[in-house]
Design an enzyme around this catalytic site. Structure first.
Site, PDB file in Angstrom:
ATOM      1  N   ARG A  50     -45.621  49.783 -20.378  1.00 35.10           N
ATOM      2  CA  ARG A  50     -47.075  48.904 -20.226  1.00 35.10           C
ATOM      3  C   ARG A  50     -48.242  49.931 -20.973  1.00 35.10           C
ATOM      4  O   ARG A  50     -48.901  49.519 -21.787  1.00 35.10           O
ATOM      5  CB  ARG A  50     -47.526  48.498 -19.019  1.00 35.10           C
ATOM      6  CG  ARG A  50     -46.894  47.425 -18.452  1.00 35.10           C
ATOM      7  CD  ARG A  50     -47.572  46.994 -17.082  1.00 35.10           C
ATOM      8  NE  ARG A  50     -46.903  47.716 -15.969  1.00 35.10           N
ATOM      9  CZ  ARG A  50     -46.025  47.399 -15.291  1.00 35.10           C
ATOM     10  NH1 ARG A  50     -45.078  46.390 -15.437  1.00 35.10           N
ATOM     11  NH2 ARG A  50     -45.420  48.178 -14.089  1.00 35.10           N
ATOM     12  N   PHE A  53     -41.114  36.220 -19.997  1.00 42.07           N
ATOM     13  CA  PHE A  53     -40.550  36.718 -18.659  1.00 42.07           C
ATOM     14  C   PHE A  53     -41.502  37.488 -17.812  1.00 42.07           C
ATOM     15  O   PHE A  53     -41.358  38.570 -17.659  1.00 42.07           O
ATOM     16  CB  PHE A  53     -39.221  37.451 -18.599  1.00 42.07           C
ATOM     17  CG  PHE A  53     -38.205  36.842 -19.193  1.00 42.07           C
ATOM     18  CD1 PHE A  53     -37.385  35.823 -18.553  1.00 42.07           C
ATOM     19  CD2 PHE A  53     -37.821  36.863 -20.744  1.00 42.07           C
ATOM     20  CE1 PHE A  53     -36.308  34.938 -19.262  1.00 42.07           C
ATOM     21  CE2 PHE A  53     -36.764  36.339 -21.615  1.00 42.07           C
ATOM     22  CZ  PHE A  53     -36.061  35.331 -20.774  1.00 42.07           C
ATOM     23  N   ASP A  99     -43.423  32.252 -17.943  1.00 38.16           N
ATOM     24  CA  ASP A  99     -42.506  32.530 -17.024  1.00 38.16           C
ATOM     25  C   ASP A  99     -42.293  31.066 -16.247  1.00 38.16           C
ATOM     26  O   ASP A  99     -43.046  30.411 -16.127  1.00 38.16           O
ATOM     27  CB  ASP A  99     -43.174  33.345 -15.991  1.00 38.16           C
ATOM     28  CG  ASP A  99     -41.964  34.057 -14.917  1.00 38.16           C
ATOM     29  OD1 ASP A  99     -41.534  35.563 -15.232  1.00 38.16           O
ATOM     30  OD2 ASP A  99     -41.723  33.568 -13.993  1.00 38.16           O
ATOM     31  N   SER A 100     -41.115  31.032 -15.448  1.00 33.43           N
ATOM     32  CA  SER A 100     -40.469  29.990 -14.818  1.00 33.43           C
ATOM     33  C   SER A 100     -41.267  29.911 -13.470  1.00 33.43           C
ATOM     34  O   SER A 100     -41.242  28.679 -12.814  1.00 33.43           O
ATOM     35  CB  SER A 100     -39.184  29.909 -14.877  1.00 33.43           C
ATOM     36  OG  SER A 100     -38.582  30.961 -14.182  1.00 33.43           O
ATOM     37  N   ASP A 114     -38.836  40.711 -21.356  1.00 37.35           N
ATOM     38  CA  ASP A 114     -38.350  41.590 -20.227  1.00 37.35           C
ATOM     39  C   ASP A 114     -37.559  40.491 -19.359  1.00 37.35           C
ATOM     40  O   ASP A 114     -38.103  40.381 -18.313  1.00 37.35           O
ATOM     41  CB  ASP A 114     -39.370  42.182 -19.760  1.00 37.35           C
ATOM     42  CG  ASP A 114     -38.853  43.099 -18.412  1.00 37.35           C
ATOM     43  OD1 ASP A 114     -37.797  43.789 -18.542  1.00 37.35           O
ATOM     44  OD2 ASP A 114     -39.778  43.395 -17.634  1.00 37.35           O
ATOM     45  N   CYS A 164     -32.303  44.731 -18.014  1.00 39.47           N
ATOM     46  CA  CYS A 164     -32.321  45.711 -16.571  1.00 39.47           C
ATOM     47  C   CYS A 164     -31.007  45.441 -16.105  1.00 39.47           C
ATOM     48  O   CYS A 164     -30.800  45.817 -14.806  1.00 39.47           O
ATOM     49  CB  CYS A 164     -33.439  45.168 -15.809  1.00 39.47           C
ATOM     50  SG  CYS A 164     -33.427  43.524 -15.221  1.00 39.47           S
TER      51      CYS A 164
HETATM   52  N1  SAH Z   1     -42.066  41.907 -17.266  1.00 43.14           N
HETATM   53  C1  SAH Z   1     -42.215  41.413 -15.752  1.00 43.14           C
HETATM   54  C2  SAH Z   1     -40.765  41.809 -15.105  1.00 43.14           C
HETATM   55  C3  SAH Z   1     -40.162  40.510 -15.333  1.00 43.14           C
HETATM   56  S1  SAH Z   1     -38.783  40.035 -14.188  1.00 43.14           S
HETATM   57  C4  SAH Z   1     -43.017  42.945 -15.175  1.00 43.14           C
HETATM   58  O1  SAH Z   1     -43.213  43.876 -15.981  1.00 43.14           O
HETATM   59  O2  SAH Z   1     -43.795  42.762 -14.489  1.00 43.14           O
HETATM   60  C5  SAH Z   1     -37.986  38.493 -14.816  1.00 43.14           C
HETATM   61  C6  SAH Z   1     -39.059  37.352 -14.737  1.00 43.14           C
HETATM   62  O3  SAH Z   1     -38.439  36.371 -15.328  1.00 43.14           O
HETATM   63  C7  SAH Z   1     -39.416  36.797 -13.284  1.00 43.14           C
HETATM   64  O4  SAH Z   1     -40.728  36.584 -13.297  1.00 43.14           O
HETATM   65  C8  SAH Z   1     -38.597  35.327 -13.369  1.00 43.14           C
HETATM   66  O5  SAH Z   1     -39.430  34.240 -12.539  1.00 43.14           O
HETATM   67  C9  SAH Z   1     -38.686  34.813 -14.929  1.00 43.14           C
HETATM   68  N2  SAH Z   1     -37.581  34.279 -15.263  1.00 43.14           N
HETATM   69  C10 SAH Z   1     -36.334  34.184 -15.098  1.00 43.14           C
HETATM   70  N3  SAH Z   1     -35.256  33.203 -15.940  1.00 43.14           N
HETATM   71  C11 SAH Z   1     -36.390  32.583 -16.478  1.00 43.14           C
HETATM   72  C12 SAH Z   1     -36.347  31.630 -17.622  1.00 43.14           C
HETATM   73  N4  SAH Z   1     -35.220  31.108 -17.974  1.00 43.14           N
HETATM   74  N5  SAH Z   1     -37.512  31.291 -18.102  1.00 43.14           N
HETATM   75  C13 SAH Z   1     -38.438  31.816 -18.027  1.00 43.14           C
HETATM   76  N6  SAH Z   1     -38.835  32.648 -16.892  1.00 43.14           N
HETATM   77  C14 SAH Z   1     -37.669  33.170 -16.259  1.00 43.14           C
END
Ligand code: SAH
Length: 391
Positions: A206, A222, A244-245, A294, A334
């Site tokens: 970040r 994500f 995000d979902s 991510d 991850c």
């Molecule tokens: N980048 C974030 C952490 C990501 S964690 C940070 O730094 O804080 C992964 C995220 O992906 C979660 O919030 C989850 O809700 C979302 N997610 C998982 N599968 C998904 C999909 N198919 N489409 C959209 N979001 C998704």
């Protein structure tokens, strides 16, 4: 304390201080493991290590000592204090959210502690460490002196392979714990959020995003609670969009922007499946200066690897096609099961499929408050590649 006798030859990894004992390496057991403690002996009966006992896990013991010491309150105090000293050396200024104890990386296999300002969240990752809860809790309170301590006991579920979407937590009535990261204001959703409530492991990425965001457009895929976008806006980004979902995650993302004095526009928070969203954006030939990708761990067990590799390749291909010439892609994985080498190859294949040339400018994983023991390289799970598109 239960006594676990290893099959001949299986002591080798223990003598190299690797902290995991797999069930297949045990020849016989004796005694009572109801206190969560195990002593490991070699085939000749010589004691070689002690640790936490998890009878329902493939990893039946996670080792804490190799010198005959019993894991107890005094040891927990020592290990936590050492972990605290490390953080004093490495944390940036204006940062009150950090991983205070990182399991094997701090010689505390099966225990995580994240600190968010006044609140600490301790996660017990194995059945064995759950049984040590009272003493671990006491040591955590003494060492990190949080105003409030939340305990997440995910161990028994993890050991039995149960998904942990709705974990019960022993809370003390906290929902959102405020804290600072490099001077930016965030809230960890410690009562119902993902992980312990915030992805502290991405702090360094970040911060890099912030330093290159000025005047640029940023697409955060994500996004969870939108912390990358907040860092980008703090660095002068022209616009940042979270995808995000999860509604809960996006609601927190809005709060994060507000708390840092940035405007909140509905169009900058997109609740969608990232794969579908990317296909739409690719069809309409969108172009972004910076894309952050991510995703959650696509591979949680070995059998998932093939499908996971395909998922990473698809998402990277689509993300790459949106990056403007001369723009950036931060792409992450991850999944601990996916090696850095294989991830690099997947990303390379994606660039061929996308017909786009990129150079790796930097490789960056979790920050220094996530130490990885040389004895246990498996602790290194987060891989990030900063890629710059030719042009
Ligand atoms: N980048 C974030 C952490 C990501 S964690 C940070 O730094 O804080 C992964 C995220 O992906 C979660 O919030 C989850 O809700 C979302 N997610 C998982 N599968 C998904 C999909 N198919 N489409 C959209 N979001 C998704």
């Amino acid at each position: 304390m239960i006594r676990l006798a290893l099959k001949p030859g299986r002591e080798k990894s223990v003598l190299r201080r690797h902290p995991w004992i797999f069930s297949g390496s045990i020849a016989s057991e004796s005694g009572d493991g109801s206190d969560g403690r195990a002593e490991v002996v070699d085939a000749a009966g010589k004691p070689i290590a002690r640790g936490a006992y998890s009878p329902h896990s493939q990893i039946v013991a996670r080792l804490w000592t190799f010198d005959g010491r019993t894991p107890d309150l005094d040891l927990f105090r020592e290990r936590f204090a050492a972990a605290r000293r490390l953080r004093k050396d490495v944390l940036p200024a204006d940062t009150s959210g950090f991983r205070a104890v990182n399991s094997e990386g701090d010689r505390c296999a099966g225990v995580l502690v994240d600190v968010f300002g006044e609140v600490a969240v301790m996660e017990l990752l194995t059945e064995g460490t759950e049984l040590w809860r009272k003493d671990l809790e006491l040591a955590a309170r003494e060492t990190f002196t949080p105003a409030r301590l939340v305990i997440r006991e995910s161990g028994s579920d993890r050991d039995r392979g149960v998904r942990q979407s709705s974990l019960p937590r022993r809370g003390e009535g906290v929902a959102h714990a405020p804290f600072l990261e490099n001077g930016l204001r965030f809230f960890a959703d410690v009562s119902s959020g993902q992980k312990t409530g915030f992805y502290l492991d991405q702090r360094d990425n970040r911060s890099r995003l912030r330093s290159l965001a000025n005047g640029r457009s940023v697409l955060d895929l994500f996004s969870y609670s939108g912390a990358f976008s907040v860092a980008a806006l703090a660095g002068g980004a022209r616009r940042a969009v979270d995808v995000d979902s999860s509604d809960v995650a996006l609601a927190l993302a809005r709060e994060h922007r507000r708390a840092n004095g940035f405007p909140v526009h509905d169009r900058d928070f997109v609740r969608a499946d990232v794969f579908e969203d990317l296909r739409r954006r690719a069809e309409s030939r969108e172009s972004w200066d910076v894309v952050v990708c991510d995703p959650p761990a696509f591979a949680k067990k070995r059998g998932d690897l093939r499908r996971a590799a395909r998922g990473y390749q698809d998402v990277n291909r689509l993300a790459m096609s949106l990056v403007a010439p001369g723009g950036w892609l931060l792409t992450c994985s991850c999944s601990g099961l996916l090696s850095a080498d294989l991830f690099g190859k997947i990303v390379f294949s994606a660039s061929l499929e996308a017909g786009a040339e990129f150079a790796v400018v930097s490789r960056a994983g979790a920050g220094p408050d996530h130490p990885v023991s040389l004895d246990c390289p498996e602790g290194e799970y987060l891989k990030g590649l900063w890629l710059r598109r030719a042009g």
